[in-house]
Design a protein around this motif. Structure first.
Motif, PDB file in Angstrom:
ATOM      1  N   THR A 160       0.847  -1.193   0.000  1.00  0.00           N
ATOM      2  CA  THR A 160       0.000   0.000   0.000  1.00  0.00           C
ATOM      3  C   THR A 160       0.886   1.248   0.000  1.00  0.00           C
ATOM      4  OG1 THR A 160      -0.151  -0.176   2.411  1.00  0.00           O
ATOM      5  CG2 THR A 160      -1.949  -1.117   1.108  1.00  0.00           C
ATOM      6  N   PRO A 161       0.389   2.387  -0.541  1.00  0.00           N
ATOM      7  CA  PRO A 161       1.243   3.567  -0.711  1.00  0.00           C
ATOM      8  C   PRO A 161       1.860   4.108   0.571  1.00  0.00           C
ATOM      9  CG  PRO A 161      -0.753   3.782  -1.999  1.00  0.00           C
ATOM     10  CD  PRO A 161      -0.939   2.565  -1.145  1.00  0.00           C
ATOM     11  N   ASN A 162       1.238   3.840   1.722  1.00  0.00           N
ATOM     12  CA  ASN A 162       1.751   4.409   2.978  1.00  0.00           C
ATOM     13  C   ASN A 162       2.886   3.590   3.583  1.00  0.00           C
ATOM     14  OD1 ASN A 162      -0.159   2.299   3.529  1.00  0.00           O
ATOM     15  ND2 ASN A 162      -0.154   2.931   5.669  1.00  0.00           N
ATOM     16  N   ARG A 163       3.196   2.412   3.033  1.00  0.00           N
ATOM     17  CA  ARG A 163       4.161   1.519   3.669  1.00  0.00           C
ATOM     18  C   ARG A 163       5.559   1.677   3.100  1.00  0.00           C
ATOM     19  NH1 ARG A 163       2.925  -2.680   6.534  1.00  0.00           N
ATOM     20  NH2 ARG A 163       5.070  -2.277   7.203  1.00  0.00           N
ATOM     21  N   MET A 164       6.098   2.898   3.095  1.00  0.00           N
ATOM     22  CA  MET A 164       7.457   3.077   2.615  1.00  0.00           C
ATOM     23  C   MET A 164       8.469   2.352   3.488  1.00  0.00           C
ATOM     24  SD  MET A 164       9.139   5.106   5.038  1.00  0.00           S
ATOM     25  CE  MET A 164      10.580   5.261   4.013  1.00  0.00           C
ATOM     26  N   ASP A 165       8.103   2.093   4.752  1.00  0.00           N
ATOM     27  CA  ASP A 165       9.030   1.401   5.648  1.00  0.00           C
ATOM     28  C   ASP A 165       9.268  -0.038   5.214  1.00  0.00           C
ATOM     29  OD1 ASP A 165       6.203   1.161   6.439  1.00  0.00           O
ATOM     30  OD2 ASP A 165       6.969  -0.189   7.975  1.00  0.00           O
ATOM     31  N   ALA A 166       8.394  -0.573   4.348  1.00  0.00           N
ATOM     32  CA  ALA A 166       8.545  -1.952   3.873  1.00  0.00           C
ATOM     33  C   ALA A 166       9.075  -2.006   2.448  1.00  0.00           C
ATOM     34  CB  ALA A 166       7.213  -2.693   3.972  1.00  0.00           C
ATOM     35  N   MET A 167       9.606  -0.897   1.938  1.00  0.00           N
ATOM     36  CA  MET A 167      10.132  -0.881   0.569  1.00  0.00           C
ATOM     37  C   MET A 167      11.611  -1.264   0.545  1.00  0.00           C
ATOM     38  SD  MET A 167       8.229   2.354  -1.230  1.00  0.00           S
ATOM     39  CE  MET A 167       8.731   1.845  -2.869  1.00  0.00           C
ATOM     40  N   SER A 168      11.998  -2.170   1.420  1.00  0.00           N
ATOM     41  CA  SER A 168      13.379  -2.655   1.463  1.00  0.00           C
ATOM     42  C   SER A 168      13.397  -3.991   2.189  1.00  0.00           C
ATOM     43  CB  SER A 168      14.279  -1.653   2.204  1.00  0.00           C
ATOM     44  OG  SER A 168      13.920  -1.579   3.575  1.00  0.00           O
ATOM     45  N   HIS A 169      14.472  -4.750   2.004  1.00  0.00           N
ATOM     46  CA  HIS A 169      14.569  -6.045   2.661  1.00  0.00           C
ATOM     47  C   HIS A 169      14.728  -5.893   4.168  1.00  0.00           C
ATOM     48  CE1 HIS A 169      15.176  -7.367  -1.471  1.00  0.00           C
ATOM     49  NE2 HIS A 169      14.972  -8.604  -1.060  1.00  0.00           N
ATOM     50  N   LEU A 170      15.488  -4.898   4.600  1.00  0.00           N
ATOM     51  CA  LEU A 170      15.630  -4.687   6.041  1.00  0.00           C
ATOM     52  C   LEU A 170      14.312  -4.238   6.658  1.00  0.00           C
ATOM     53  CD1 LEU A 170      19.132  -3.012   6.608  1.00  0.00           C
ATOM     54  CD2 LEU A 170      18.215  -5.033   7.780  1.00  0.00           C
ATOM     55  N   GLY A 171      13.553  -3.409   5.946  1.00  0.00           N
ATOM     56  CA  GLY A 171      12.266  -2.967   6.464  1.00  0.00           C
ATOM     57  C   GLY A 171      11.303  -4.121   6.644  1.00  0.00           C
ATOM     58  N   THR A 177       0.248   5.439  31.270  1.00  0.00           N
ATOM     59  CA  THR A 177      -0.600   5.423  32.459  1.00  0.00           C
ATOM     60  C   THR A 177      -1.465   4.172  32.376  1.00  0.00           C
ATOM     61  OG1 THR A 177      -2.410   6.641  31.426  1.00  0.00           O
ATOM     62  CG2 THR A 177      -0.664   7.949  32.452  1.00  0.00           C
ATOM     63  N   ALA A 178      -2.368   4.049  33.327  1.00  0.00           N
ATOM     64  CA  ALA A 178      -3.266   2.892  33.294  1.00  0.00           C
ATOM     65  C   ALA A 178      -4.248   2.991  32.133  1.00  0.00           C
ATOM     66  CB  ALA A 178      -4.029   2.788  34.616  1.00  0.00           C
ATOM     67  N   GLU A 179      -4.438   4.189  31.601  1.00  0.00           N
ATOM     68  CA  GLU A 179      -5.419   4.381  30.533  1.00  0.00           C
ATOM     69  C   GLU A 179      -4.805   4.543  29.148  1.00  0.00           C
ATOM     70  OE1 GLU A 179      -5.443   6.436  33.283  1.00  0.00           O
ATOM     71  OE2 GLU A 179      -6.930   5.183  34.338  1.00  0.00           O
ATOM     72  N   SER A 180      -3.566   5.029  29.032  1.00  0.00           N
ATOM     73  CA  SER A 180      -3.021   5.355  27.723  1.00  0.00           C
ATOM     74  C   SER A 180      -1.498   5.295  27.730  1.00  0.00           C
ATOM     75  CB  SER A 180      -3.478   6.753  27.294  1.00  0.00           C
ATOM     76  OG  SER A 180      -2.921   7.736  28.177  1.00  0.00           O
ATOM     77  N   LEU A 181      -0.921   5.476  26.548  1.00  0.00           N
ATOM     78  CA  LEU A 181       0.534   5.581  26.455  1.00  0.00           C
ATOM     79  C   LEU A 181       0.872   6.571  25.347  1.00  0.00           C
ATOM     80  CD1 LEU A 181       2.170   2.563  24.597  1.00  0.00           C
ATOM     81  CD2 LEU A 181      -0.229   3.137  24.400  1.00  0.00           C
ATOM     82  N   THR A 182       2.064   7.157  25.450  1.00  0.00           N
ATOM     83  CA  THR A 182       2.584   8.082  24.449  1.00  0.00           C
ATOM     84  C   THR A 182       3.856   7.495  23.866  1.00  0.00           C
ATOM     85  OG1 THR A 182       1.655   9.989  25.610  1.00  0.00           O
ATOM     86  CG2 THR A 182       3.408  10.414  24.011  1.00  0.00           C
ATOM     87  N   VAL A 183       3.945   7.465  22.537  1.00  0.00           N
ATOM     88  CA  VAL A 183       5.107   6.861  21.882  1.00  0.00           C
ATOM     89  C   VAL A 183       5.766   7.873  20.953  1.00  0.00           C
ATOM     90  CG1 VAL A 183       4.180   4.520  21.978  1.00  0.00           C
ATOM     91  CG2 VAL A 183       3.694   5.953  19.993  1.00  0.00           C
ATOM     92  N   ALA A 184       7.065   7.680  20.748  1.00  0.00           N
ATOM     93  CA  ALA A 184       7.804   8.417  19.724  1.00  0.00           C
ATOM     94  C   ALA A 184       7.891   7.526  18.492  1.00  0.00           C
ATOM     95  CB  ALA A 184       9.197   8.770  20.226  1.00  0.00           C
ATOM     96  N   VAL A 185       7.505   8.067  17.360  1.00  0.00           N
ATOM     97  CA  VAL A 185       7.416   7.286  16.120  1.00  0.00           C
ATOM     98  C   VAL A 185       8.788   7.196  15.467  1.00  0.00           C
ATOM     99  CG1 VAL A 185       6.313   7.129  13.862  1.00  0.00           C
ATOM    100  CG2 VAL A 185       5.048   8.078  15.801  1.00  0.00           C
ATOM    101  N   PRO A 186       9.222   6.008  15.062  1.00  0.00           N
ATOM    102  CA  PRO A 186      10.518   5.898  14.378  1.00  0.00           C
ATOM    103  C   PRO A 186      10.514   6.671  13.070  1.00  0.00           C
ATOM    104  CG  PRO A 186       9.307   3.826  14.236  1.00  0.00           C
ATOM    105  CD  PRO A 186       8.569   4.689  15.198  1.00  0.00           C
ATOM    106  N   TYR A 187      11.682   7.172  12.678  1.00  0.00           N
ATOM    107  CA  TYR A 187      11.787   7.941  11.440  1.00  0.00           C
ATOM    108  C   TYR A 187      11.429   7.106  10.216  1.00  0.00           C
ATOM    109  CZ  TYR A 187      14.241  11.557  14.121  1.00  0.00           C
ATOM    110  OH  TYR A 187      14.566  12.534  15.022  1.00  0.00           O
ATOM    111  N   SER A 188      11.486   5.802  10.333  1.00  0.00           N
ATOM    112  CA  SER A 188      11.186   4.934   9.192  1.00  0.00           C
ATOM    113  C   SER A 188       9.702   4.854   8.897  1.00  0.00           C
ATOM    114  CB  SER A 188      11.727   3.522   9.456  1.00  0.00           C
ATOM    115  OG  SER A 188      11.115   2.976  10.614  1.00  0.00           O
ATOM    116  N   LYS A 189       8.865   5.461   9.735  1.00  0.00           N
ATOM    117  CA  LYS A 189       7.412   5.412   9.542  1.00  0.00           C
ATOM    118  C   LYS A 189       6.836   6.834   9.499  1.00  0.00           C
ATOM    119  CE  LYS A 189       6.862   0.913  11.787  1.00  0.00           C
ATOM    120  NZ  LYS A 189       6.338   0.185  10.606  1.00  0.00           N
TER     121      LYS A 189
END
Length: 810
Positions: free
Chosen positions: A171-182, A457-469
């Motif tokens: 799919t067009p949004n999956r640039m992170d999978a456009m390589s063997h390492l990805g 927290t018990a209700e949610s989490l905050t994440v930092a998105v990798p540059y590959s996505k």
């Protein structure tokens, strides 16, 4: 996207079978569209072994055959009849034993069987290179190195390999999978989730210490347009020797459909498909002033690209230039003919950069250059991976091309990009996915994919998105990542589904559209869908200013959004007529586009195109050509289907229609119809009459919305009554004037009027004609009396005589 199984396994901590890997890829959203086995040699030399010729003797029954005994490492030698003229004792040869299938360069595969040849037993075959797919030589058997051991599998000697190739519907949004390492990272994340006690991660190749050149070759880098080029890194390498790549590198590229060119170019392509980061190598001698400047050049600057074509650059194109301001490459898209690596190149400058997709995509389309690099840049690349890909390629160049690093890495990154942060609640994940994931599983999946958990927290989490996505910015994106790695097929389908009923807007546009489409299809029409992008040459000079021109048109014939439906429909008509499909009834729902001082506009239409005969040729009746009245009947019926009444007709002037008529409802034009003009037909090389109707669908929908969205009424219980009149009128009076005059009487009892005869004769008087008109009266509440009908007829007669100077024929 093409992925090699062997190549992918280089980065995986475990190796599932090709079939298992296919299932895993599809489960994590990388749908495998095909899985194909690839071999460097057909059959992979399976069953072929090295043999040593012990003895040779003349065949007693054939002058050109010899009897040989051959050792293949077993207790007893094989007796083999051989016709090769070069066979001799002591040779190491390739033996096809009983049961082995060989695949020749030409011809069908053949399986070895125990046989007698001219009366002598033969237990196999000594092979020439063309007989087993290794080449085209057939002068004699293939004689190998004398040091080889009998019984050694031939596939080991010739380094034959087999591989499996996956075609992934990415799919067009999956640039992170456009390589063997990805892809490997995604597979490891899935394996971690499947086996919670494991901590798999992709095996990223390490960068060895690089050899240093005795003489440095520093090249500076400056970026003038940092929006289009946020990061640029480079490295000088001297002492390279351009030549063929080793077999392993060629095989890797050929397996995924990339043609090997030279070791330098092949290495940049290899790293591209390994990491997803495009690279470019410049001949260092072309970099005047020992400096690189990334900038935009003036409009129409000429530039000769690698394919030896001169292109005129656009002012919006981002260009890699040398210190003299000369273009060397279209950034992220295509290199130049004079700055690329050549056979005699000894020094290179290796580029690894991040270019903005908003810059690359228009440039790529503008010049018609859909390269692998442009495809990746326009979807976004991992900006953090720029220096790693550079070092990985440099290490391979030093290893395979004898290069030495002649400068420090130049890494221009003026405005480091922070990682995107997303906060998502566990309740939201449950509600959107339909599955209650354990919190530990959510964490495990996200960490395996490279996300960094900043807080929870018990209700949610905050994440930092990798540059590959770079596509991930919303909580829903996080839910998608969790769902696909856990497996979309692991979401249970509930026994019951609760939904809230919704009311569609009135009028229901889709229902109305479907009703009219069904009516037309039932009457022999075919629906067409024509291109909204068309040719500006179809329209006169005075109309050009109001056309919506395409910014990135790939073709001179498709450069504007259509302002009219007629031209694109005539293209379809001409296409059919040229293929002898000459009786056509077409309809099309579509949009037209325009631009004015107030901005861009788009408008909905329903159009009809009629040409040829009404019915096929038949022995019982002669075929009749479609005409204006045939077209008019369908238009009137469409409005009747929608319950729109009170229509008025006017003659009109339309450049594309001669004659043309406008149909009005509530004093506003709702349709224009008529015969397509001869000039327009000639423009499309159409040699028969075409009738056309263009209905303003937006205005029609508004008219329907002013009444009940019901397309039926109850059949009246009381009978209708018909009365006829014969009106003598001047010849120039049209029936539309009669209908308009009758409508002015405004009687609720008059349901319909119909012209059923037109008569002209000198007996009527000079310049006169007679209309025979029927009038239908009905009351839904009661049976009409003669007195009520006579009263309305009297009003009609008075109106016709006073307004039209009509005479009533007795």
């Amino acid at each position: 996207m093409t992925i090699s199984y062997n190549w992918l396994c280089d980065y995986l901590p475990v190796q599932p079978t090709p079939e298992q890997l296919s299932v895993i890829l599809t489960r994590i959203g990388l749908e495998v569209e095909s899985l194909e086995k690839k071999e460097t040699v057909k059959g992979s030399l399976e069953g072929l072994v090295i043999g040593e010729v012990l003895t040779t003797a003349q065949h007693p029954n054939a002058d050109k055959l010899k009897l040989t005994t051959v050792s293949i490492g077993g207790a007893e030698p094989l007796n083999i009849v051989c016709g090769a003229p070069n066979v001799a004792p002591g040779q190491k040869v390739i033996v096809a034993t009983i049961g082995t299938t060989i695949y020749p360069i030409e011809g069908e595969p053949m399986t070895m069987k125990k046989a007698k040849i001219r009366g002598e037993e033969s237990q196999g075959m000594l092979c020439a290179e063309d007989e087993i797919g290794l080449g085209r030589g057939h002068a004699g058997i293939l004689v190998l190195d004398a040091s080889l051991e009998p019984g050694t599998p031939a596939r080991q000697v010739f380094n034959v390999s087999e591989d499996y190739v996956y075609e992934i519907g990415l799919t067009p949004n999956r640039m992170d999978a456009m390589s063997h390492l990805g892809v490997a990272r995604d597979v490891c994340a899935y394996l971690n989730n499947e086996n919670n006690n494991q901590d798999y991660s992709a095996k990223v190749p390490a960068i060895p210490a690089l050899p240093k050149a005795a003489v440095s070759l520093p090249i500076s880098v400056s970026i003038e347009n940092t929006l289009a080029n946020p990061r640029y890194a480079g490295l000088s390498i001297t002492g390279v020797k351009v030549g063929p790549s080793p077999d392993w590198l060629k095989n890797r590229l050929q397996t995924i459909g990339v043609r090997p060119i030279s070791n330098i170019v092949d290495i940049t392509n290899f790293v591209l498909h390994e990491t997803g980061q495009p690279l470019h190598a410049f001949d260092a001698t072309a970099i005047k002033g020992a400096s690189i400047v990334v900038k935009n050049l003036p409009q129409d600057t000429p530039f000769v690209t690698l394919d030896e074509k001169e292109r005129k650059l656009d002012a919006a194109d981002l260009i890699i230039t040398n210190g003299a301001g000369e273009p060397m490459a279209i950034a992220g898209v295509f290199g130049g003919a004079h700055s690329g690596v050549k056979d005699d190149t000894t020094s290179i400058f290796l580029e690894s950069a991040a270019f903005a997709s908003a810059s690359i995509r228009p440039t790529s389309f503008r010049h018609g250059l859909r390269t692998d690099a442009a495809t990746r840049f326009e979807k976004g690349v991992d900006i953090a991976q720029v220096p790693y890909a550079l070092q990985r390629a440099a290490a391979l160049i030093c290893e395979l091309a004898g290069g030495q690093v002649a400068s420090d890495i130049v890494d221009v990154y003026p405005d480091p990009k922070p990682k995107a942060q997303v906060t998502v609640s566990y309740t939201y994940i449950h509600r959107l996915s339909g599955k209650a994931y354990p919190v530990t599983r959510i964490h495990n999946i996200l960490v395996s994919l490279g996300f960094e958990i900043l807080s929870q927290t018990a209700e949610s989490l905050t994440v930092a998105v990798p540059y590959s996505k770079p596509d991930i910015s919303l909580p829903a994106d996080i839910v998608e990542e969790v769902m696909r790695i856990d497996g979309l097929d692991n979401i249970e389908i509930p026994a019951t589904i609760s939904i809230a009923p919704s009311l569609s807007a009135q009028p229901d546009k889709e229902r109305i559209k479907e009703k009219i489409a069904d009516y037309l299809a039932a009457n022999g029409f075919h629906e067409i869908f024509t291109n909204s992008i068309t040719n500006s040459k179809y329209y006169p000079e005075e109309q050009q200013a109001s056309l919506v021109h395409m910014l990135n048109s790939l073709s001179a014939d498709l450069d504007v959004m259509r302002p009219s439906m007629l031209e694109s429909g005539l293209e379809s008509v001409a296409h059919n007529l040229n293929r002898k499909n000459e009786d056509l009834l077409f309809f099309e729902f579509g949009k037209t586009y325009g631009v004015s001082d107030k901005g861009y506009t788009e408008h909905d239409h329903l159009c009809l195109y009629l040409t040829g005969h009404k019915t096929p040729e038949h022995w019982q009746q002669k075929p009749e050509l479609v005409d204006f009245y045939y077209l008019k009947g369908f238009v009137i019926n469409i409005f009747a289907q929608l319950g729109i009444k009170g229509l008025e007709w006017e003659e009109a002037t339309d450049g594309g229609l001669q004659p043309a008529y406008t149909l009005k409802a509530q004093k506003k034009a709702v349709a224009v119809l008529g015969a397509v003009s001869g000039a327009k037909l000639k423009r499309f090389d159409v040699k028969q009459a075409v009738w056309y109707a263009d209905m303003d669908w937006q205005r029609i929908i508004k008219l329907v919305g002013q009444k009940s969205d019901k397309f039926f009424t109850e059949i009246p219980k009381f009978p209708a009554v018909r009365r006829d009149l014969a009106l003598v009128l001047d010849k120039q009076v049209k029936f539309a004037a009669v209908a308009q005059a009758a409508a002015g009487v405004k009687s609720p009892l008059l349901q319909q009027m119909n012209l059923f005869d037109v008569f002209e004769s000198e007996k009527l008087g000079a310049n006169k004609k007679s209309y025979a008109v029927s009038f239908t009266f009905q009351d839904a509440q009661k049976t009409l009396t003669d007195k009520e009908i006579d009263s309305v007829m009297e009003k009609l007669v008075n109106t016709f005589t006073s307004q039209l100077q009509a005479e009533i024929r007795k």
